[in-house]
Write an enzyme that holds these catalytic residues in place. Structure first.
Site, short mmCIF file in Angstrom:
data_model
loop_
_atom_site.label_atom_id
_atom_site.label_comp_id
_atom_site.label_asym_id
_atom_site.label_seq_id
_atom_site.Cartn_x
_atom_site.Cartn_y
_atom_site.Cartn_z
N ASP A 147 -6.63 -16.98 7.18
CA ASP A 147 -5.88 -15.86 7.79
C ASP A 147 -5.98 -14.60 6.86
O ASP A 147 -6.16 -14.68 5.73
CB ASP A 147 -4.33 -16.28 8.10
CG ASP A 147 -3.76 -15.31 8.59
OD1 ASP A 147 -4.03 -14.73 9.77
OD2 ASP A 147 -2.63 -14.97 8.20
N ASP A 205 -3.48 -11.53 6.96
CA ASP A 205 -2.30 -10.81 6.52
C ASP A 205 -1.54 -11.79 5.57
O ASP A 205 -1.09 -13.09 6.40
CB ASP A 205 -1.38 -10.34 7.80
CG ASP A 205 -2.12 -9.33 8.43
OD1 ASP A 205 -2.35 -8.36 7.70
OD2 ASP A 205 -2.35 -9.30 9.80
N GLY A 221 1.58 -14.15 12.71
CA GLY A 221 0.41 -14.91 13.11
C GLY A 221 0.08 -14.57 14.44
O GLY A 221 -0.80 -15.08 14.98
N ARG A 252 0.18 -8.85 18.91
CA ARG A 252 1.35 -8.06 18.92
C ARG A 252 1.93 -8.01 20.28
O ARG A 252 3.25 -8.48 20.47
CB ARG A 252 0.83 -6.59 19.12
CG ARG A 252 0.42 -5.83 17.69
CD ARG A 252 0.46 -4.20 17.65
NE ARG A 252 -0.56 -3.96 18.82
CZ ARG A 252 -1.77 -3.79 18.77
NH1 ARG A 252 -2.51 -4.13 17.60
NH2 ARG A 252 -2.66 -3.31 19.59
N SER A 303 -4.71 -9.69 14.16
CA SER A 303 -4.57 -8.36 14.07
C SER A 303 -5.97 -7.59 14.42
O SER A 303 -7.07 -7.93 13.89
CB SER A 303 -4.16 -8.12 12.76
OG SER A 303 -4.30 -6.38 12.53
N ASP A 320 -0.49 -18.55 6.27
CA ASP A 320 0.98 -18.53 5.91
C ASP A 320 2.03 -18.48 7.32
O ASP A 320 3.26 -18.31 6.83
CB ASP A 320 1.15 -17.06 5.15
CG ASP A 320 0.76 -15.95 5.89
OD1 ASP A 320 0.02 -15.98 6.87
OD2 ASP A 320 1.79 -14.95 5.68
#
Length: 253
Positions: free
Chosen positions: A23, A25, A73, A76, A142, A200
């Site tokens: 991942d 971010d 995760g 939006r 994202s 995360d």
């Protein structure tokens, strides 16, 4: 047998996988905190203008209590819908679009003003994986992932990238569905049962587990017992505070 290449040693957990999907971010880039701050501003403004009927639901967005279970995760729109529903608000398409657009504006402003860094432990691990002949991909819900990795100067370290823009083009369902990670593994030419996922977010580790990946690594940079337990419950085989821990003892730091 120890996997050694170029002086670096991979921890045993990674010996039997051929590829690793990370991942972005909070795992590669220090951007999760920027996302969280932008979400807080967007949600707090909305709650102020449209307070829930239940007074107990009118509290501000809490980065520690609300970000991980509802937003982290996810895309939006999925994140906005999940949080609004948690406060008893109707997550209509129009409302979700408005909140998501406000968050996007706030995040972009912060990104352009301050930028983000990368985690050194992650960069060391990716270099070690490549030297050991393993493929690595970045994956993110994202649409900013490519920009973040490019600005940080690490995009070229990854053999493949599947970001939010690609996910939308391919109509991939968001996490906790595993499709984003499965697409990354497909682009690497490695079946999921020969690959690892590093995440995360609770939704992310759940996606890795449901996708049948050989290893799911959770990342908790706060070293919180509660967060570690949550990541394990959602599917993480192991949890680390920094990806440098996936380099065996004695590897260059």
């Amino acid at each position: 047998m120890t996997v050694r290449s170029g002086g670096s040693t991979l921890a045993p957990a990674l010996w039997d996988v051929d590829a690793v999907v990370l991942d972005t971010d909070g795992v590669i880039t220090d951007s999760a905190r920027v996302h969280a701050a932008a979400w807080k501003d967007a949600f707090d403004a909305f709650l102020s203008e449209h307070p829930p009927e239940d007074p107990t639901q009118r509290r501000p967005f809490d980065i520690r209590a609300d970000y991980l279970p509802y937003v982290d995760g996810r895309s939006r729109r999925d994140g906005a819908a999940a949080f609004l529903a948690s406060r008893g608000l109707d997550p209509s398409a129009e409302t979700v679009r408005a909140v998501a657009a406000d968050k996007e504006r706030l995040f972009t402003a912060r990104l352009r003003e301050n930028g983000v860094g990368v985690y050194p432990g992650t960069v060391r691990l990716v270099h070690a994986l490549r030297r050991a002949g393993k493929s690595v991909a970045a994956a993110s819900a994202s649409r900013h992932a490519r920009e973040l990795l490019t600005r940080a100067g690490v995009l070229e370290l990854f053999h493949a990238l599947v970001d939010g823009g690609e996910a939308a083009r391919l109509e991939l369902p968001g996490k906790p569905h595993p499709d984003l990670f499965l697409e990354a593994a497909r682009r690497l030419g490695v079946p999921p049962d020969r690959a690892a996922v590093v995440e995360d977010a609770l939704a992310g580790v759940e996606a890795g587990r449901s996708g049948g990946f050989a290893l799911v690594v959770g990342v908790d940079r706060t070293d919180s017992a509660g967060t570690r337990a949550g990541l394990a419950r959602h599917g993480a085989d192991m949890v680390v505070t920094d990806l440098g821990e996936l380099l065996a003892a004695g590897a260059p730091q």
